[in-house]
Design a protein around this motif. Structure first.
Motif, PDB file in Angstrom:
ATOM      1  N   TRP A 195       0.840  -1.200   0.000  1.00 56.90           N
ATOM      2  CA  TRP A 195       0.000   0.000   0.000  1.00 56.90           C
ATOM      3  C   TRP A 195       0.876   1.251   0.000  1.00 56.90           C
ATOM      4  O   TRP A 195       0.636   2.205  -0.736  1.00 56.90           O
ATOM      5  CB  TRP A 195      -0.946  -0.007   1.202  1.00 56.90           C
ATOM      6  CG  TRP A 195      -1.454   1.356   1.529  1.00 56.90           C
ATOM      7  CD1 TRP A 195      -1.057   2.156   2.556  1.00 56.90           C
ATOM      8  CD2 TRP A 195      -2.433   2.113   0.809  1.00 56.90           C
ATOM      9  NE1 TRP A 195      -1.729   3.352   2.532  1.00 56.90           N
ATOM     10  CE2 TRP A 195      -2.577   3.352   1.456  1.00 56.90           C
ATOM     11  CE3 TRP A 195      -3.193   1.875  -0.331  1.00 56.90           C
ATOM     12  CZ2 TRP A 195      -3.453   4.336   1.019  1.00 56.90           C
ATOM     13  CZ3 TRP A 195      -4.066   2.874  -0.762  1.00 56.90           C
ATOM     14  CH2 TRP A 195      -4.186   4.073  -0.094  1.00 56.90           C
ATOM     15  N   THR A 196       1.904   1.248   0.813  1.00 58.77           N
ATOM     16  CA  THR A 196       2.757   2.421   0.945  1.00 58.77           C
ATOM     17  C   THR A 196       3.529   2.687  -0.346  1.00 58.77           C
ATOM     18  O   THR A 196       3.748   3.843  -0.712  1.00 58.77           O
ATOM     19  CB  THR A 196       3.702   2.256   2.151  1.00 58.77           C
ATOM     20  OG1 THR A 196       2.900   2.002   3.312  1.00 58.77           O
ATOM     21  CG2 THR A 196       4.518   3.491   2.392  1.00 58.77           C
TER      22      THR A 196
ATOM     23  N   THR B 177       1.194   4.530  -2.643  1.00 54.58           N
ATOM     24  CA  THR B 177       1.020   5.928  -2.260  1.00 54.58           C
ATOM     25  C   THR B 177       2.300   6.733  -2.487  1.00 54.58           C
ATOM     26  O   THR B 177       2.237   7.926  -2.772  1.00 54.58           O
ATOM     27  CB  THR B 177       0.563   6.059  -0.795  1.00 54.58           C
ATOM     28  OG1 THR B 177       1.557   5.525   0.068  1.00 54.58           O
ATOM     29  CG2 THR B 177      -0.763   5.355  -0.581  1.00 54.58           C
TER      30      THR B 177
ATOM     31  N   THR C 168      -3.877  11.576  -4.948  1.00 51.34           N
ATOM     32  CA  THR C 168      -2.855  11.752  -3.913  1.00 51.34           C
ATOM     33  C   THR C 168      -3.486  12.264  -2.627  1.00 51.34           C
ATOM     34  O   THR C 168      -3.178  11.777  -1.529  1.00 51.34           O
ATOM     35  CB  THR C 168      -1.756  12.711  -4.404  1.00 51.34           C
ATOM     36  OG1 THR C 168      -1.237  12.232  -5.645  1.00 51.34           O
ATOM     37  CG2 THR C 168      -0.627  12.816  -3.399  1.00 51.34           C
TER      38      THR C 168
ATOM     39  N   SER D 250      -5.187   9.480  -0.915  1.00 56.07           N
ATOM     40  CA  SER D 250      -4.262   8.574  -0.223  1.00 56.07           C
ATOM     41  C   SER D 250      -3.892   9.114   1.161  1.00 56.07           C
ATOM     42  O   SER D 250      -3.736   8.343   2.112  1.00 56.07           O
ATOM     43  CB  SER D 250      -3.006   8.313  -1.060  1.00 56.07           C
ATOM     44  OG  SER D 250      -2.103   9.403  -1.020  1.00 56.07           O
TER      45      SER D 250
END
Length: 160
Positions: free
Chosen positions: A56-57, A60, A80, A83
């Motif tokens: 996930w990171t 993002t 963005t 996120s």
């Protein structure tokens, strides 16, 4: 590019670098999450959690870098911003609802996600609408110069 647009772009690059560090930790050292992040319920953190968090990171992080490159693109800017909202909601619920984190563990992600959400939310109109350069309007001489080109294209279409 206006100075505030440059400032946002720089901030997003810094955040992306911090997120890359989290990706590394999630893949290679999930124990860090047990002791420093999910410190009230370390039994819930396993290697799978670390890899999922890293995945996930990484996504993002990519959004931050793409938005830093072109913060006036409304779709990228919105994704963005979303996120950051998702990250903020995640860490707030872990802290207050699920009680898996202490304020010490949640402080850094809450500050980064909170400031980013506020900055990008407050600046939506400025960055996505007002920072764009106006489209060039062809002058009369440009139209005159391009007119014969368009006519020759139309003539070729008629021949076929």
């Amino acid at each position: 590019m206006a100075s505030s647009v440059k400032a946002l772009a720089r901030w997003l690059v810094v955040v992306a670098c911090l997120r890359l560090l989290s990706v590394y930790i999630g893949i290679f050292n999930p124990e860090y999450f047990r002791t420093k992040l999910i410190d009230l319920r370390p039994d819930l953190v396993n290697d799978l959690y670390g890899r999922l968090f890293a995945t996930w990171t990484m996504l993002t992080c990519g959004l931050c870098l793409i938005c830093a490159r072109n913060p006036t693109n409304a779709a990228v800017y919105g994704a963005t911003l979303l996120s950051f909202v998702v990250a903020l909601v995640h860490f707030v619920t872990e802290l207050l609802v699920f009680k898996t984190m202490s304020i010490k563990g949640a402080a850094t992600p809450l500050i980064i996600a909170g400031l980013s959400t506020l900055w990008m939310g407050a600046g939506w109109n400025y960055y996505t609408f007002h920072s764009k350069q106006p489209a060039a309007v062809p002058s009369g001489s440009d139209q005159a110069a391009n007119g014969p080109v368009q006519d020759s294209i139309a003539d070729k279409d008629k021949e076929q």
